[in-house]
Design a protein around this motif. Structure first.
Motif, short mmCIF file in Angstrom:
data_model
loop_
_atom_site.label_atom_id
_atom_site.label_comp_id
_atom_site.label_asym_id
_atom_site.label_seq_id
_atom_site.Cartn_x
_atom_site.Cartn_y
_atom_site.Cartn_z
N ALA A 147 0.81 -1.22 0.00
CA ALA A 147 0.00 0.00 0.00
C ALA A 147 0.85 1.27 0.00
CB ALA A 147 -0.93 0.00 1.22
N MET A 148 1.91 1.28 0.78
CA MET A 148 2.70 2.49 0.99
C MET A 148 3.87 2.64 0.03
SD MET A 148 2.62 2.21 5.13
CE MET A 148 4.22 2.90 5.21
N ARG A 149 4.40 1.54 -0.44
CA ARG A 149 5.58 1.54 -1.31
C ARG A 149 6.72 2.38 -0.74
NH1 ARG A 149 3.40 -1.48 -5.03
NH2 ARG A 149 1.43 -1.05 -6.01
N PRO A 150 7.23 1.99 0.43
CA PRO A 150 8.31 2.77 1.06
C PRO A 150 9.59 2.71 0.22
CG PRO A 150 8.08 0.65 2.13
CD PRO A 150 6.93 0.76 1.16
N ASP A 151 10.47 3.67 0.46
CA ASP A 151 11.75 3.68 -0.26
C ASP A 151 12.55 2.42 0.07
OD1 ASP A 151 11.35 6.28 -1.39
OD2 ASP A 151 11.87 7.12 0.56
N ILE A 152 12.61 2.09 1.36
CA ILE A 152 13.42 0.96 1.82
C ILE A 152 12.62 0.12 2.82
CG2 ILE A 152 15.53 0.29 3.03
CD1 ILE A 152 16.79 2.90 2.02
N VAL A 153 12.74 -1.19 2.67
CA VAL A 153 12.19 -2.13 3.64
C VAL A 153 13.38 -2.80 4.31
CG1 VAL A 153 10.83 -4.22 4.01
CG2 VAL A 153 10.10 -2.56 2.28
N VAL A 154 13.43 -2.71 5.63
CA VAL A 154 14.50 -3.35 6.40
C VAL A 154 13.88 -4.56 7.10
CG1 VAL A 154 16.22 -3.06 8.22
CG2 VAL A 154 15.64 -1.13 6.73
N LEU A 155 14.42 -5.73 6.82
CA LEU A 155 13.87 -6.98 7.31
C LEU A 155 14.84 -7.69 8.23
CD1 LEU A 155 11.78 -9.32 7.22
CD2 LEU A 155 12.91 -10.08 5.11
N ASN A 156 14.39 -7.97 9.44
CA ASN A 156 15.18 -8.76 10.38
C ASN A 156 14.97 -10.23 10.02
OD1 ASN A 156 16.25 -10.19 12.60
ND2 ASN A 156 15.79 -8.50 13.98
N TYR A 157 16.06 -10.95 9.80
CA TYR A 157 16.02 -12.35 9.40
C TYR A 157 15.22 -13.21 10.38
CZ TYR A 157 17.77 -16.95 7.95
OH TYR A 157 17.87 -18.24 7.52
N THR A 158 15.22 -12.85 11.65
CA THR A 158 14.53 -13.66 12.66
C THR A 158 13.02 -13.71 12.45
OG1 THR A 158 14.36 -11.82 14.21
CG2 THR A 158 16.29 -13.26 14.42
N VAL A 159 12.47 -12.81 11.65
CA VAL A 159 11.03 -12.80 11.40
C VAL A 159 10.61 -14.04 10.62
CG1 VAL A 159 9.17 -11.58 10.17
CG2 VAL A 159 10.84 -10.29 11.51
N ARG A 160 11.39 -14.45 9.63
CA ARG A 160 11.01 -15.59 8.78
C ARG A 160 12.05 -16.71 8.75
NH1 ARG A 160 5.81 -15.98 6.72
NH2 ARG A 160 6.78 -17.30 5.19
N LYS A 220 7.51 -3.08 -5.94
CA LYS A 220 8.65 -3.12 -6.86
C LYS A 220 9.62 -1.96 -6.67
CE LYS A 220 6.22 -5.68 -10.49
NZ LYS A 220 5.89 -6.71 -9.60
N ARG A 221 9.14 -0.81 -6.23
CA ARG A 221 10.01 0.35 -6.08
C ARG A 221 10.82 0.33 -4.78
NH1 ARG A 221 9.45 4.30 -2.84
NH2 ARG A 221 9.21 6.43 -3.36
N SER A 222 10.39 -0.47 -3.82
CA SER A 222 11.09 -0.53 -2.53
C SER A 222 12.37 -1.35 -2.63
CB SER A 222 10.18 -1.17 -1.47
OG SER A 222 9.00 -0.43 -1.29
N LYS A 223 13.39 -0.86 -1.96
CA LYS A 223 14.65 -1.58 -1.88
C LYS A 223 14.66 -2.33 -0.55
CE LYS A 223 16.73 2.07 -4.54
NZ LYS A 223 15.93 3.29 -4.47
N ILE A 224 15.00 -3.60 -0.59
CA ILE A 224 14.93 -4.43 0.60
C ILE A 224 16.33 -4.71 1.12
CG2 ILE A 224 14.17 -6.66 1.52
CD1 ILE A 224 12.12 -6.58 -0.90
N VAL A 225 16.47 -4.55 2.43
CA VAL A 225 17.75 -4.78 3.10
C VAL A 225 17.53 -5.81 4.20
CG1 VAL A 225 19.57 -3.73 4.47
CG2 VAL A 225 18.53 -2.44 2.61
N LEU A 226 18.45 -6.74 4.32
CA LEU A 226 18.36 -7.81 5.30
C LEU A 226 19.30 -7.54 6.47
CD1 LEU A 226 17.34 -10.68 6.01
CD2 LEU A 226 19.29 -11.55 4.71
N ILE A 227 18.78 -7.71 7.66
CA ILE A 227 19.58 -7.58 8.89
C ILE A 227 19.57 -8.95 9.56
CG2 ILE A 227 19.84 -6.44 11.11
CD1 ILE A 227 20.00 -4.45 8.78
N ALA A 228 20.75 -9.46 9.87
CA ALA A 228 20.83 -10.77 10.53
C ALA A 228 22.18 -10.89 11.22
CB ALA A 228 20.67 -11.90 9.51
#
Length: 139
Positions: free
Chosen positions: A39-52, A68-76
């Motif tokens: 819905a929001m299409r943020p610039d960046i999505v930061v995902l903590n690996y522990t979620v999934r 599609k426009r959001s850039k995804i970054v993984l934190i683990a």
């Protein structure tokens, strides 16, 4: 101002982000976060690996399709090289060790927003090898 959506059940990432640099929304539920990203299409999505955990690469692919426009970054913390490569191949633009969030998260957000990847040179080499092996197999 960078729009950042954080998916983190442990609330370890958001406190390190400079509020003057980014507008931050935090979700601890991955399904609600997926809908918010769409819905929001943020610039960046930061995902903590522990979620999934082991399903993180598949979830990154879902996020990529949802926004599609959001850039995804993984934190683990201490992922194997293979797990990081799998997440990059699924659509992640970067990887940061959880222990380095306080030190580098704001630099990461600026770099990724500017179109850069946030991965080590060694990861770049491994990713190139993986891409070449896919090209050989499909060609």
């Amino acid at each position: 101002m960078i729009d950042v959506l954080i998916i983190d059940k442990e609330n370890t990432i958001a406190p390190a982000i400079d509020a003057g640099e980014a507008s931050v929304l935090v979700y601890d539920d991955e399904i609600r976060a997926l809908h918010a990203a769409e819905a929001m299409r943020p610039d960046i999505v930061v995902l903590n690996y522990t979620v999934r955990e082991q399903d993180t690469a598949a979830f990154i692919a879902l996020l990529t399709r949802a926004s599609k426009r959001s850039k995804i970054v993984l934190i683990a913390e201490n992922l194997t090289d293979e797990a990081v490569i799998e997440c990059l191949m699924a659509g992640a633009k970067g990887y940061l060790q959880l222990s380095e969030v306080d030190k580098f998260i704001n630099k990461l957000l600026q770099a990724v927003q500017a179109g850069e990847a946030w991965i080590t040179r060694r990861m770049v080499a491994m990713l190139l090898d993986k891409l070449r092996s896919h090209a050989v197999c499909s060609g």
